[in-house]
Enzyme design. Structure first.
Site, mmCIF file in Angstrom:
data_model
loop_
_atom_site.group_PDB
_atom_site.id
_atom_site.type_symbol
_atom_site.label_atom_id
_atom_site.label_comp_id
_atom_site.label_asym_id
_atom_site.label_seq_id
_atom_site.Cartn_x
_atom_site.Cartn_y
_atom_site.Cartn_z
ATOM 1 N N GLY A 1 0.783 -1.235 0.000
ATOM 2 C CA GLY A 1 0.000 0.000 0.000
ATOM 3 C C GLY A 1 0.812 1.281 0.000
ATOM 4 N N HIS B 1 2.229 4.682 -5.006
ATOM 5 C CA HIS B 1 2.910 5.739 -5.762
ATOM 6 C C HIS B 1 2.965 5.269 -7.213
ATOM 7 C CE1 HIS B 1 6.313 3.024 -5.532
ATOM 8 N NE2 HIS B 1 6.272 3.050 -4.208
ATOM 9 N N HIS C 1 3.857 1.605 -7.972
ATOM 10 C CA HIS C 1 2.761 0.623 -7.833
ATOM 11 C C HIS C 1 1.796 0.727 -9.014
ATOM 12 C CE1 HIS C 1 3.677 1.285 -3.385
ATOM 13 N NE2 HIS C 1 3.830 -0.018 -3.513
ATOM 14 N N GLN D 1 7.151 -10.053 7.694
ATOM 15 C CA GLN D 1 8.369 -9.745 6.940
ATOM 16 C C GLN D 1 9.133 -8.570 7.553
ATOM 17 O OE1 GLN D 1 6.178 -8.862 3.159
ATOM 18 N NE2 GLN D 1 7.611 -7.156 2.955
ATOM 19 N N GLY E 1 8.217 -5.487 -8.778
ATOM 20 C CA GLY E 1 9.114 -4.428 -9.242
ATOM 21 C C GLY E 1 10.575 -4.818 -9.114
ATOM 22 N N ASP F 1 12.841 -3.957 -5.867
ATOM 23 C CA ASP F 1 13.172 -4.991 -4.875
ATOM 24 C C ASP F 1 13.715 -6.190 -5.655
ATOM 25 O OD1 ASP F 1 11.714 -3.929 -2.214
ATOM 26 O OD2 ASP F 1 10.531 -3.427 -3.974
ATOM 27 N N MET G 1 11.191 5.499 -6.491
ATOM 28 C CA MET G 1 9.959 5.683 -5.709
ATOM 29 C C MET G 1 9.830 4.575 -4.679
ATOM 30 S SD MET G 1 7.104 7.073 -8.239
ATOM 31 C CE MET G 1 7.348 8.602 -9.101
ATOM 32 N N SER G 2 9.340 4.952 -3.502
ATOM 33 C CA SER G 2 9.160 3.986 -2.420
ATOM 34 C C SER G 2 8.166 4.577 -1.430
ATOM 35 C CB SER G 2 10.504 3.764 -1.707
ATOM 36 O OG SER G 2 10.296 3.136 -0.466
ATOM 37 N N ARG H 1 8.420 4.277 1.555
ATOM 38 C CA ARG H 1 9.258 4.759 2.669
ATOM 39 C C ARG H 1 9.816 6.155 2.414
ATOM 40 N NH1 ARG H 1 10.581 -1.094 3.332
ATOM 41 N NH2 ARG H 1 9.791 -1.604 5.410
HETATM 42 P P1 AMP Z 1 5.682 -2.519 -1.686
HETATM 43 O O1 AMP Z 1 4.303 -1.976 -1.525
HETATM 44 O O2 AMP Z 1 6.768 -1.544 -1.372
HETATM 45 O O3 AMP Z 1 5.856 -3.864 -1.019
HETATM 46 O O4 AMP Z 1 5.851 -2.801 -3.238
HETATM 47 C C1 AMP Z 1 4.920 -3.549 -3.960
HETATM 48 C C2 AMP Z 1 5.499 -3.864 -5.315
HETATM 49 O O5 AMP Z 1 5.788 -2.643 -5.987
HETATM 50 C C3 AMP Z 1 6.815 -4.642 -5.232
HETATM 51 O O6 AMP Z 1 6.852 -5.615 -6.265
HETATM 52 C C4 AMP Z 1 7.859 -3.576 -5.447
HETATM 53 O O7 AMP Z 1 9.051 -4.049 -6.006
HETATM 54 C C5 AMP Z 1 7.130 -2.677 -6.427
HETATM 55 N N1 AMP Z 1 7.703 -1.330 -6.387
HETATM 56 C C6 AMP Z 1 7.831 -0.514 -5.316
HETATM 57 N N2 AMP Z 1 8.452 0.625 -5.653
HETATM 58 C C7 AMP Z 1 8.735 0.532 -6.982
HETATM 59 C C8 AMP Z 1 9.384 1.366 -7.937
HETATM 60 N N3 AMP Z 1 9.865 2.545 -7.593
HETATM 61 N N4 AMP Z 1 9.491 0.924 -9.198
HETATM 62 C C9 AMP Z 1 9.003 -0.284 -9.573
HETATM 63 N N5 AMP Z 1 8.388 -1.121 -8.726
HETATM 64 C C10 AMP Z 1 8.255 -0.728 -7.449
#
Ligand code: AMP
Length: 286
Positions: free
Chosen positions: A31, A34, A37, A61, A147, A150, A184-185, A187
């Site tokens: 969630g 950005h 996602h 995790q 993505g 990661d 993008m993150s 965090r």
């Molecule tokens: P997360 O919500 O951070 O666990 O990310 C969910 C999915 O989105 C994961 O597969 C991440 O690798 C992908 N993701 C997060 N940030 C990015 C980004 N900047 N570019 C591409 N994929 C992303």
């Protein structure tokens, strides 16, 4: 778009999709959406008849001193964004529904998980593979999108799918960046104004490393030179504490000594001991 919170309901939904011979694409997330996602959702849309996005801040995790309690969460905001991308189902289960009191199983991938984030975050990948295996069984996707941000997670999931014969195509999506280059993150929302320069040093060091490699023939470049160059760029910022800087093979994730087209630079850096950022890039070519 329909919001589903119960594992029983999502199983019913996917059963109906399968009966109608519709293909399902899954995007697992934690969630606080950005553009990264949203790009994954668009990729899922192109590859399947129905798109399911899961939104679950997976407690198993996170390590004991990590940011589980402060992880950004706003279901209303994320529902709006997912709906805007034409997502069919947003699956946002409660913690107790995913891990009831008597839950006692772990899916664990060995090998790829012992290095990089696996060694700095013990148990992290077991948490990831366990929840992703559950999500795969609940949503029975034909394809699932992860993505490359990661990168190690993507490699671990691909291995789990191969090893355990999940009939699912795993697709990787390139890293989506801010205009500044910052990956993008969710965090990034923790970053304060004064911390932006330090956060950007990850991308700047990647650019410098790629530039360095592009100006030389690859066989003339040692991983050690790249690591030292990257170290200097990041270490210049007092706010940065380097977790790891490595050059690895993009498939095995084992250390590279000479640079080839398969050499991947991977970084993890903590900003002011609060915000752990990761980034990566292939060193040669696109
Ligand atoms: P997360 O919500 O951070 O666990 O990310 C969910 C999915 O989105 C994961 O597969 C991440 O690798 C992908 N993701 C997060 N940030 C990015 C980004 N900047 N570019 C591409 N994929 C992303």
């Amino acid at each position: 778009m329909r919001l589903v919170t119960s594992p029983t309901d999502i199983k019913e939904v996917t059963e109906r999709y399968h009966l109608r011979h519709l293909t399902v694409g899954l995007v697992p997330t934690m969630g606080w959406f950005h553009e990264g996602h949203l790009s994954l959702m668009r990729m899922a849309r192109k590859n399947a008849d129905k798109v399911i996005v899961s939104l679950f801040v997976n407690p198993i995790q996170f390590g004991p001193n990590e940011d589980l309690d402060s992880y950004p969460y706003d279901l209303e905001r994320d529902s709006r964004l997912a709906e805007g991308e034409g997502v069919d189902i947003l699956f946002a289960p409660e913690k107790n529904a995913m891990y009831p009191k008597n839950f006692g199983s772990t899916v664990s991938v060995t090998g790829l998980t012992s290095q990089l984030c696996g060694s700095s975050r013990p148990g992290h990948f077991d948490g990831v593979t366990t929840v992703v295996a559950k999500l795969f069984n609940l949503t029975r996707p034909h394809s699932a999108i992860f993505g490359e941000k990661d990168y190690q997670q993507l490699a671990v999931i691909k291995k789990m799918v191969r090893d355990l014969d999940f009939p699912i195509k795993i697709l990787g999506h390139p890293i989506v960046r801010e205009k500044s280059g910052l990956a993008m993150s969710s965090r990034n929302s923790y970053l304060e104004k004064g911390e932006m320069d330090a956060a950007l040093s990850l991308f700047r060091s990647i650019q410098k490393a790629r530039e360095f490699v592009s100006k030389r023939s690859a066989e003339d470049v040692d991983a050690a030179q790249i690591k030292s160059l990257v170290h200097n760029v990041i270490n210049f910022h007092r706010e940065c504490e380097i977790d790891y800087i490595k050059v690895v093979n993009d498939t095995t994730l084992e250390d590279c000594h000479k640079i080839t087209k398969n050499s991947l630079l991977v970084l993890a850096v903590k900003i002011n001991n609060r915000i752990r950022l990761i980034d990566n890039s292939i060193l040669k070519g696109s």
